[in-house]
Design an enzyme around this catalytic site. Structure first.
Site, PDB file in Angstrom:
ATOM      1  N   GLN A  97       0.853  -1.195   0.000  1.00  0.00           N
ATOM      2  CA  GLN A  97       0.000   0.000   0.000  1.00  0.00           C
ATOM      3  C   GLN A  97       0.886   1.242   0.000  1.00  0.00           C
ATOM      4  O   GLN A  97       0.395   2.360  -0.093  1.00  0.00           O
ATOM      5  CB  GLN A  97      -0.872   0.014   1.258  1.00  0.00           C
ATOM      6  CG  GLN A  97      -1.811  -1.164   1.387  1.00  0.00           C
ATOM      7  CD  GLN A  97      -2.400  -1.250   2.788  1.00  0.00           C
ATOM      8  OE1 GLN A  97      -3.430  -0.658   3.086  1.00  0.00           O
ATOM      9  NE2 GLN A  97      -1.737  -1.982   3.658  1.00  0.00           N
ATOM     10  N   HIS A 115      -1.603   1.630  -4.069  1.00  0.00           N
ATOM     11  CA  HIS A 115      -2.022   3.026  -3.860  1.00  0.00           C
ATOM     12  C   HIS A 115      -1.151   4.017  -4.635  1.00  0.00           C
ATOM     13  O   HIS A 115      -1.101   5.191  -4.277  1.00  0.00           O
ATOM     14  CB  HIS A 115      -2.023   3.356  -2.360  1.00  0.00           C
ATOM     15  CG  HIS A 115      -3.119   2.646  -1.599  1.00  0.00           C
ATOM     16  ND1 HIS A 115      -3.113   2.505  -0.228  1.00  0.00           N
ATOM     17  CD2 HIS A 115      -4.255   2.048  -2.024  1.00  0.00           C
ATOM     18  CE1 HIS A 115      -4.201   1.845   0.159  1.00  0.00           C
ATOM     19  NE2 HIS A 115      -4.904   1.544  -0.908  1.00  0.00           N
ATOM     20  N   CYS A 126      -6.225  14.614 -18.015  1.00  0.00           N
ATOM     21  CA  CYS A 126      -6.014  13.660 -19.117  1.00  0.00           C
ATOM     22  C   CYS A 126      -5.273  12.413 -18.647  1.00  0.00           C
ATOM     23  O   CYS A 126      -5.196  11.430 -19.377  1.00  0.00           O
ATOM     24  CB  CYS A 126      -5.308  14.328 -20.309  1.00  0.00           C
ATOM     25  SG  CYS A 126      -3.567  14.717 -20.048  1.00  0.00           S
ATOM     26  N   ASN A 207       3.512  -6.775  13.433  1.00  0.00           N
ATOM     27  CA  ASN A 207       3.076  -5.417  13.798  1.00  0.00           C
ATOM     28  C   ASN A 207       3.197  -5.282  15.311  1.00  0.00           C
ATOM     29  O   ASN A 207       2.707  -6.139  16.040  1.00  0.00           O
ATOM     30  CB  ASN A 207       1.611  -5.221  13.362  1.00  0.00           C
ATOM     31  CG  ASN A 207       1.183  -3.769  13.365  1.00  0.00           C
ATOM     32  OD1 ASN A 207       1.525  -3.018  14.276  1.00  0.00           O
ATOM     33  ND2 ASN A 207       0.426  -3.373  12.364  1.00  0.00           N
TER      34      ASN A 207
HETATM   35  C1  BJW Z   1       4.763  -1.022  12.393  1.00  0.00           C
HETATM   36  C2  BJW Z   1       5.938  -0.395  12.697  1.00  0.00           C
HETATM   37  C3  BJW Z   1       7.095  -1.138  12.504  1.00  0.00           C
HETATM   38  C4  BJW Z   1       4.406   1.023  13.082  1.00  0.00           C
HETATM   39  N1  BJW Z   1       7.018  -2.378  12.048  1.00  0.00           N
HETATM   40  N2  BJW Z   1       4.703  -2.268  11.951  1.00  0.00           N
HETATM   41  C5  BJW Z   1     -15.709  -0.119   2.825  1.00  0.00           C
HETATM   42  C6  BJW Z   1     -16.019   0.177   4.125  1.00  0.00           C
HETATM   43  C7  BJW Z   1     -15.698   1.422   4.670  1.00  0.00           C
HETATM   44  C8  BJW Z   1     -15.062   2.398   3.924  1.00  0.00           C
HETATM   45  C9  BJW Z   1     -14.755   2.087   2.627  1.00  0.00           C
HETATM   46  C10 BJW Z   1     -15.073   0.856   2.083  1.00  0.00           C
HETATM   47  N3  BJW Z   1     -14.624   0.839   0.790  1.00  0.00           N
HETATM   48  C11 BJW Z   1     -14.055   2.012   0.525  1.00  0.00           C
HETATM   49  C12 BJW Z   1     -14.120   2.795   1.626  1.00  0.00           C
HETATM   50  C13 BJW Z   1     -13.598   4.176   1.737  1.00  0.00           C
HETATM   51  C14 BJW Z   1     -12.117   4.236   1.952  1.00  0.00           C
HETATM   52  C15 BJW Z   1     -11.758   3.543   3.274  1.00  0.00           C
HETATM   53  O1  BJW Z   1     -11.285   2.437   3.324  1.00  0.00           O
HETATM   54  N4  BJW Z   1     -11.929   4.248   4.376  1.00  0.00           N
HETATM   55  C16 BJW Z   1     -11.600   3.694   5.694  1.00  0.00           C
HETATM   56  C17 BJW Z   1     -10.495   4.537   6.328  1.00  0.00           C
HETATM   57  C18 BJW Z   1     -12.839   3.647   6.523  1.00  0.00           C
HETATM   58  N5  BJW Z   1     -11.387   3.638   0.841  1.00  0.00           N
HETATM   59  C19 BJW Z   1     -11.210   4.293  -0.278  1.00  0.00           C
HETATM   60  O2  BJW Z   1     -11.661   5.416  -0.454  1.00  0.00           O
HETATM   61  C20 BJW Z   1     -10.408   3.600  -1.383  1.00  0.00           C
HETATM   62  N6  BJW Z   1     -11.103   3.688  -2.618  1.00  0.00           N
HETATM   63  C21 BJW Z   1     -12.143   2.913  -2.923  1.00  0.00           C
HETATM   64  O3  BJW Z   1     -12.471   1.983  -2.190  1.00  0.00           O
HETATM   65  O4  BJW Z   1     -12.764   3.244  -4.103  1.00  0.00           O
HETATM   66  C22 BJW Z   1     -14.066   2.684  -4.344  1.00  0.00           C
HETATM   67  C23 BJW Z   1     -15.045   3.370  -3.392  1.00  0.00           C
HETATM   68  C24 BJW Z   1     -15.015   4.719  -3.247  1.00  0.00           C
HETATM   69  C25 BJW Z   1     -15.893   5.341  -2.354  1.00  0.00           C
HETATM   70  C26 BJW Z   1     -16.787   4.572  -1.609  1.00  0.00           C
HETATM   71  C27 BJW Z   1     -16.780   3.186  -1.772  1.00  0.00           C
HETATM   72  C28 BJW Z   1     -15.903   2.586  -2.679  1.00  0.00           C
HETATM   73  C29 BJW Z   1      -9.112   4.324  -1.613  1.00  0.00           C
HETATM   74  C30 BJW Z   1      -8.180   4.241  -0.456  1.00  0.00           C
HETATM   75  C31 BJW Z   1      -6.940   5.088  -0.737  1.00  0.00           C
HETATM   76  C32 BJW Z   1      -6.026   5.188   0.472  1.00  0.00           C
HETATM   77  N7  BJW Z   1      -5.083   6.229   0.242  1.00  0.00           N
HETATM   78  C33 BJW Z   1      -4.052   6.452   1.249  1.00  0.00           C
HETATM   79  C34 BJW Z   1      -3.215   7.677   0.807  1.00  0.00           C
HETATM   80  C35 BJW Z   1      -2.275   7.289  -0.353  1.00  0.00           C
HETATM   81  C36 BJW Z   1      -1.523   8.478  -0.865  1.00  0.00           C
HETATM   82  C37 BJW Z   1      -0.641   9.097   0.176  1.00  0.00           C
HETATM   83  O5  BJW Z   1       0.338   8.474   0.614  1.00  0.00           O
HETATM   84  O6  BJW Z   1      -0.926  10.229   0.542  1.00  0.00           O
HETATM   85  O7  BJW Z   1      -3.228   5.280   1.368  1.00  0.00           O
HETATM   86  S1  BJW Z   1      -4.687   6.702   2.887  1.00  0.00           S
HETATM   87  C38 BJW Z   1      -3.408   5.822   3.718  1.00  0.00           C
HETATM   88  O8  BJW Z   1      -3.955   4.631   4.335  1.00  0.00           O
HETATM   89  C39 BJW Z   1      -2.465   5.329   2.606  1.00  0.00           C
HETATM   90  C40 BJW Z   1      -2.138   3.950   3.081  1.00  0.00           C
HETATM   91  O9  BJW Z   1      -1.658   3.154   1.998  1.00  0.00           O
HETATM   92  C41 BJW Z   1      -3.427   3.474   3.661  1.00  0.00           C
HETATM   93  C42 BJW Z   1      -3.273   2.338   4.647  1.00  0.00           C
HETATM   94  O10 BJW Z   1      -2.558   2.727   5.763  1.00  0.00           O
HETATM   95  P1  BJW Z   1      -1.479   1.748   6.414  1.00  0.00           P
HETATM   96  O11 BJW Z   1      -0.419   1.477   5.428  1.00  0.00           O
HETATM   97  O12 BJW Z   1      -2.171   0.591   7.011  1.00  0.00           O
HETATM   98  O13 BJW Z   1      -0.813   2.690   7.537  1.00  0.00           O
HETATM   99  P2  BJW Z   1      -1.351   3.047   8.992  1.00  0.00           P
HETATM  100  O14 BJW Z   1      -0.654   4.285   9.415  1.00  0.00           O
HETATM  101  O15 BJW Z   1      -2.811   3.036   9.068  1.00  0.00           O
HETATM  102  O16 BJW Z   1      -0.839   1.828   9.903  1.00  0.00           O
HETATM  103  C43 BJW Z   1       0.537   1.643  10.149  1.00  0.00           C
HETATM  104  C44 BJW Z   1       0.677   0.350  10.946  1.00  0.00           C
HETATM  105  O17 BJW Z   1       2.066   0.072  11.079  1.00  0.00           O
HETATM  106  C45 BJW Z   1       0.110   0.426  12.375  1.00  0.00           C
HETATM  107  O18 BJW Z   1      -0.703  -0.721  12.609  1.00  0.00           O
HETATM  108  C46 BJW Z   1       1.345   0.381  13.282  1.00  0.00           C
HETATM  109  O19 BJW Z   1       1.139  -0.311  14.498  1.00  0.00           O
HETATM  110  C47 BJW Z   1       2.306  -0.367  12.414  1.00  0.00           C
HETATM  111  N8  BJW Z   1       3.727  -0.091  12.660  1.00  0.00           N
HETATM  112  N9  BJW Z   1       5.625   0.903  13.165  1.00  0.00           N
HETATM  113  C48 BJW Z   1       5.766  -2.910  11.798  1.00  0.00           C
HETATM  114  N10 BJW Z   1       8.289  -0.580  12.792  1.00  0.00           N
END
Ligand code: BJW
Length: 241
Positions: A97, A115, A126, A207
């Site tokens: 991701q 992502h 475009c 994690n």
């Molecule tokens: C360690 C550590 C160490 C620390 N070692 N571990 C169904 C239900 C509900 C909502 C939705 C759904 N379907 C879609 C949605 C909406 C939305 C969503 O999911 N929202 C939720 C938050 C509720 N999803 C979307 O909008 C997606 N699009 C989509 O589904 O389109 C169709 C659609 C649209 C609208 C409605 C319905 C369907 C798109 C998601 C895009 C996410 N974009 C981001 C930004 C990317 C660009 C940027 O970098 O700016 O992606 S948001 C951010 O979160 C980023 C990440 O890739 C993503 C995930 O985060 P991640 O990687 O898990 O990081 P953290 O910080 O959350 O966690 C870090 C972890 O590491 C922690 O657990 C720590 O403990 C751990 N850690 N140190 C190992 N050393």
């Protein structure tokens, strides 16, 4: 069989990473309480198409700042261990991701970026990719004049279809699935570890903190990625990262 035996016997290892994978390279996570980006900034102000339409310059500058952090960061021993694992196991697919490109820089070859990638830019209208990083904030597309934007997936946007389909497909043949450094909250990516478990993979979470997937994983390693992955490589294949 324990994890080490399973890694040695694995025909297809699938690895799924999130921001915690890059935390020890100095790239901030999103949701960690003190250090995560969302502790300081609101996602709806910066990581949505609506935010970009309303405040293009603010969004562009925030991504330019983060691009600078990524450019200064280097892959750590955990990234390197994953690249080494790919050489040891008949098939490995790394689904990330993360938008920082650190897996590629560590030498991983089969990487699916769900992502996008912050080091690339494209036209917001475009869609044409742009190789140059002009000085304006935000710069215009050389082809159509609309604003250029980072080539990442914002909330409310669809994930790249091929990447998403390929990610679900590889879960069908995974015998071991490692979920590393992700809060497992953002959909649809967060479905992948559950899908892999349902389809029969031995699932492992690495994690330091619990996630919604913890209770479903066969094994949980409450350790940082930089510590856990080189040890797994060493124990399974006798090689340091
Ligand atoms: C360690 C550590 C160490 C620390 N070692 N571990 C169904 C239900 C509900 C909502 C939705 C759904 N379907 C879609 C949605 C909406 C939305 C969503 O999911 N929202 C939720 C938050 C509720 N999803 C979307 O909008 C997606 N699009 C989509 O589904 O389109 C169709 C659609 C649209 C609208 C409605 C319905 C369907 C798109 C998601 C895009 C996410 N974009 C981001 C930004 C990317 C660009 C940027 O970098 O700016 O992606 S948001 C951010 O979160 C980023 C990440 O890739 C993503 C995930 O985060 P991640 O990687 O898990 O990081 P953290 O910080 O959350 O966690 C870090 C972890 O590491 C922690 O657990 C720590 O403990 C751990 N850690 N140190 C190992 N050393």
């Amino acid at each position: 069989m324990n994890l080490i035996e399973r890694l040695k016997a694995a025909k297809h290892l699938v690895v799924f990473t999130g921001a915690g994978m890059s935390a020890e390279s100095g790239v901030p996570t999103f949701r960690d309480a003190q250090t995560g980006l969302w502790a300081q900034f609101r996602p709806e102000d910066l990581a949505t198409p609506q935010a970009f339409a309303a405040h293009p310059s603010r969004v562009w500058d925030w991504y330019a700042w983060r691009r600078g952090l990524v450019q200064k960061a280097a892959p750590h021993e955990g990234h390197i261990a994953l690249a080494e694992l790919e050489m040891k196991i008949p098939k490995m697919t790394l689904i990330t991701q993360n938008v920082d490109g650190l897996h590629h820089r560590a030498g991983s070859r089969t990487v699916i970026e769900l992502h996008g990638n912050i080091t690339r830019i494209r036209c917001s209208e475009c869609g044409e990719p742009c190789e140059e990083f002009p000085d304006h904030s935000p710069p215009p597309c050389p082809l159509c004049g609309a604003y250029l934007r980072p080539d990442v997936v914002w909330f409310g946007e669809s994930l790249p279809r091929e990447a998403l389909e390929a990610s679900f497909r590889v879960c069908e043949t995974a015998d071991v699935f490692l979920s590393i450094g992700t809060s497992t909250l953002v959909q649809p990516a967060a479905m992948l570890p559950f899908k892999a478990r349902e389809l029969g993979a031995f699932t492992v979470e690495i994690n330091p903190e619990p996630t919604p997937f913890s209770a479903s994983a066969h094994l949980v390693l409450r350790e940082p990625a930089r510590l856990a992955l080189p040890r797994l490589l060493l124990e399974a294949f006798g090689q340091p990262a």
